[in-house]
Design a protein around this motif. Structure first.
Motif, PDB file in Angstrom:
ATOM      1  N   VAL A   8       1.054  -1.060   0.042  1.00 32.90           N
ATOM      2  CA  VAL A   8       0.065   0.127  -0.208  1.00 32.90           C
ATOM      3  C   VAL A   8       1.141   1.398  -0.182  1.00 32.90           C
ATOM      4  N   ILE A   9       2.170   1.327   0.445  1.00 35.46           N
ATOM      5  CA  ILE A   9       2.855   2.524   1.174  1.00 35.46           C
ATOM      6  C   ILE A   9       3.984   2.369   0.229  1.00 35.46           C
ATOM      7  N   GLY A  10       4.029   1.901  -0.410  1.00 31.08           N
ATOM      8  CA  GLY A  10       6.093   0.977  -1.261  1.00 31.08           C
ATOM      9  C   GLY A  10       5.710   1.793  -2.491  1.00 31.08           C
ATOM     10  N   GLY A  11       6.698   2.173  -3.155  1.00 26.70           N
ATOM     11  CA  GLY A  11       7.407   3.260  -3.959  1.00 26.70           C
ATOM     12  C   GLY A  11       8.028   4.205  -3.543  1.00 26.70           C
ATOM     13  N   LYS A  12       8.583   4.638  -4.541  1.00 23.65           N
ATOM     14  CA  LYS A  12       9.162   6.077  -4.242  1.00 23.65           C
ATOM     15  C   LYS A  12       8.374   6.817  -3.926  1.00 23.65           C
ATOM     16  N   TRP A  13       7.422   7.194  -3.847  1.00 23.20           N
ATOM     17  CA  TRP A  13       6.339   9.080  -3.848  1.00 23.20           C
ATOM     18  C   TRP A  13       5.704   8.712  -3.290  1.00 23.20           C
ATOM     19  N   LYS A  14       4.727   7.178  -2.417  1.00 26.28           N
ATOM     20  CA  LYS A  14       3.605   7.284  -1.416  1.00 26.28           C
ATOM     21  C   LYS A  14       4.205   7.988  -0.252  1.00 26.28           C
ATOM     22  N   LEU A  15       5.404   8.109   0.224  1.00 23.76           N
ATOM     23  CA  LEU A  15       5.650   7.767   1.288  1.00 23.76           C
ATOM     24  C   LEU A  15       5.422   9.417   1.713  1.00 23.76           C
ATOM     25  N   PHE A  16       6.396  10.052   0.365  1.00 26.83           N
ATOM     26  CA  PHE A  16       6.306  11.275  -0.347  1.00 26.83           C
ATOM     27  C   PHE A  16       4.758  12.412   0.426  1.00 26.83           C
TER      28      PHE A  16
ATOM     29  N   PHE B 115      -3.314  20.057  -5.397  1.00 30.01           N
ATOM     30  CA  PHE B 115      -2.624  18.980  -6.458  1.00 30.01           C
ATOM     31  C   PHE B 115      -1.290  20.004  -6.889  1.00 30.01           C
ATOM     32  N   GLY B 116      -1.508  21.165  -7.408  1.00 29.98           N
ATOM     33  CA  GLY B 116      -0.539  21.754  -7.404  1.00 29.98           C
ATOM     34  C   GLY B 116       0.981  21.842  -6.211  1.00 29.98           C
ATOM     35  N   GLU B 117      -0.158  22.277  -5.038  1.00 30.78           N
ATOM     36  CA  GLU B 117       0.895  22.598  -3.973  1.00 30.78           C
ATOM     37  C   GLU B 117       1.333  20.812  -4.023  1.00 30.78           C
ATOM     38  N   LEU B 118       0.736  19.879  -3.503  1.00 28.38           N
ATOM     39  CA  LEU B 118       2.103  18.576  -3.618  1.00 28.38           C
ATOM     40  C   LEU B 118       3.112  18.600  -4.884  1.00 28.38           C
ATOM     41  N   ARG B 119       3.167  19.326  -5.738  1.00 25.62           N
ATOM     42  CA  ARG B 119       3.994  18.925  -6.760  1.00 25.62           C
ATOM     43  C   ARG B 119       4.584  19.376  -6.442  1.00 25.62           C
ATOM     44  N   ARG B 120       4.524  21.147  -5.593  1.00 24.56           N
ATOM     45  CA  ARG B 120       5.715  21.675  -5.960  1.00 24.56           C
ATOM     46  C   ARG B 120       6.159  21.641  -4.787  1.00 24.56           C
ATOM     47  N   ARG B 121       5.699  20.371  -3.280  1.00 23.50           N
ATOM     48  CA  ARG B 121       6.362  19.952  -2.453  1.00 23.50           C
ATOM     49  C   ARG B 121       7.351  19.088  -2.733  1.00 23.50           C
ATOM     50  N   ILE B 122       6.749  18.590  -3.987  1.00 21.93           N
ATOM     51  CA  ILE B 122       7.408  17.083  -4.192  1.00 21.93           C
ATOM     52  C   ILE B 122       8.712  17.205  -5.109  1.00 21.93           C
TER      53      ILE B 122
ATOM     54  N   GLY C  40      10.602  16.486  -8.807  1.00 19.15           N
ATOM     55  CA  GLY C  40      10.854  15.556  -9.029  1.00 19.15           C
ATOM     56  C   GLY C  40      10.058  14.760  -9.876  1.00 19.15           C
ATOM     57  N   ILE C  41       9.206  14.575  -9.070  1.00 26.04           N
ATOM     58  CA  ILE C  41       7.459  13.951  -9.515  1.00 26.04           C
ATOM     59  C   ILE C  41       6.842  14.330 -10.632  1.00 26.04           C
ATOM     60  N   THR C  42       6.677  13.555 -11.704  1.00 26.40           N
ATOM     61  CA  THR C  42       5.412  13.968 -12.460  1.00 26.40           C
ATOM     62  C   THR C  42       4.486  14.487 -12.542  1.00 26.40           C
ATOM     63  N   GLN C  43       3.534  15.182 -13.353  1.00 26.32           N
ATOM     64  CA  GLN C  43       2.343  15.019 -13.139  1.00 26.32           C
ATOM     65  C   GLN C  43       1.634  13.720 -13.282  1.00 26.32           C
ATOM     66  N   GLN C  44       2.363  13.261 -13.980  1.00 31.28           N
ATOM     67  CA  GLN C  44       1.682  11.572 -14.738  1.00 31.28           C
ATOM     68  C   GLN C  44       1.575  11.071 -13.108  1.00 31.28           C
ATOM     69  N   MET C  45       3.152  10.386 -12.391  1.00 32.47           N
ATOM     70  CA  MET C  45       3.229   9.963 -11.408  1.00 32.47           C
ATOM     71  C   MET C  45       2.368  10.461 -10.240  1.00 32.47           C
ATOM     72  N   LEU C  46       2.452  11.269  -9.959  1.00 31.41           N
ATOM     73  CA  LEU C  46       1.630  12.000  -9.260  1.00 31.41           C
ATOM     74  C   LEU C  46       0.361  12.223  -9.144  1.00 31.41           C
ATOM     75  N   THR C  47      -0.240  12.105 -10.289  1.00 34.46           N
ATOM     76  CA  THR C  47      -1.989  11.600 -10.758  1.00 34.46           C
ATOM     77  C   THR C  47      -2.264  10.386  -9.966  1.00 34.46           C
ATOM     78  N   ALA C  48      -1.168   9.089 -10.868  1.00 37.99           N
ATOM     79  CA  ALA C  48      -1.241   8.105 -10.495  1.00 37.99           C
ATOM     80  C   ALA C  48      -0.788   7.288  -9.230  1.00 37.99           C
ATOM     81  N   GLN C  49      -0.365   7.389  -8.538  1.00 39.58           N
ATOM     82  CA  GLN C  49      -0.154   7.917  -6.692  1.00 39.58           C
ATOM     83  C   GLN C  49      -1.047   8.029  -6.376  1.00 39.58           C
ATOM     84  N   LEU C  50      -1.316   9.929  -6.419  1.00 45.91           N
ATOM     85  CA  LEU C  50      -2.640   9.730  -5.674  1.00 45.91           C
ATOM     86  C   LEU C  50      -4.432   8.732  -5.496  1.00 45.91           C
ATOM     87  N   ARG C  51      -4.045   8.426  -6.927  1.00 47.53           N
ATOM     88  CA  ARG C  51      -5.757   7.402  -7.134  1.00 47.53           C
ATOM     89  C   ARG C  51      -5.338   5.856  -6.301  1.00 47.53           C
ATOM     90  N   GLU C  52      -3.930   5.815  -6.603  1.00 49.61           N
ATOM     91  CA  GLU C  52      -3.433   4.574  -5.692  1.00 49.61           C
ATOM     92  C   GLU C  52      -3.936   4.357  -4.247  1.00 49.61           C
TER      93      GLU C  52
END
Length: 112
Positions: free
Chosen positions: A25-33, A45-52, A54-66
């Motif tokens: 559930v929490i594994g992977g490079k970005w989920k704990l961030f 969303f934009g605030e999370l992207r600024r705080r992290i 190196g994460i792409t918009q596509q990856m952030l979207t996918a991780q948030l959905r999971e």
């Protein structure tokens, strides 16, 4: 008196092991961030992207959905223009606060 046989440590399968389920559930490079940044409260969303960085918009979207599908975060959509979406930890996600803090402390203690 007859001794009952020792059952020894519990044997887990990959599907029944609680540690394996948690890491899934929490594994992977970005989920704990993401969880770490939501510990401070609700974020857009934009605030999370600024705080992290190196994460792409596509990856952030996918991780948030999971994370949402696993019940760790909740997504609240406001009916306005432009669309406003906020993310926050659920009660299950709040349970990761202690784990995340301990991981941070452990990471700080690791040799560089």
């Amino acid at each position: 008196m007859i001794d009952e046989p020792s059952t020894g440590p519990e044997v887990f399968t990959e599907q029944s092991c609680p540690v394996t389920r948690a890491v899934h559930v929490i594994g992977g490079k970005w989920k704990l961030f993401i969880v770490y940044h939501l510990m401070d409260g609700t974020c857009r969303f934009g605030e999370l992207r600024r705080r992290i960085p190196g994460i792409t918009q596509q990856m952030l979207t996918a991780q948030l959905r999971e994370l949402e599908a696993d019940g760790i975060i909740q997504r609240k959509v406001y009916a306005e223009v432009p669309p406003k979406v906020e993310y926050s930890l659920t009660s299950v996600g709040q349970g990761l606060r202690t784990v995340t803090r301990h991981l941070a402390e452990w990471g700080e203690a690791l040799p560089s």
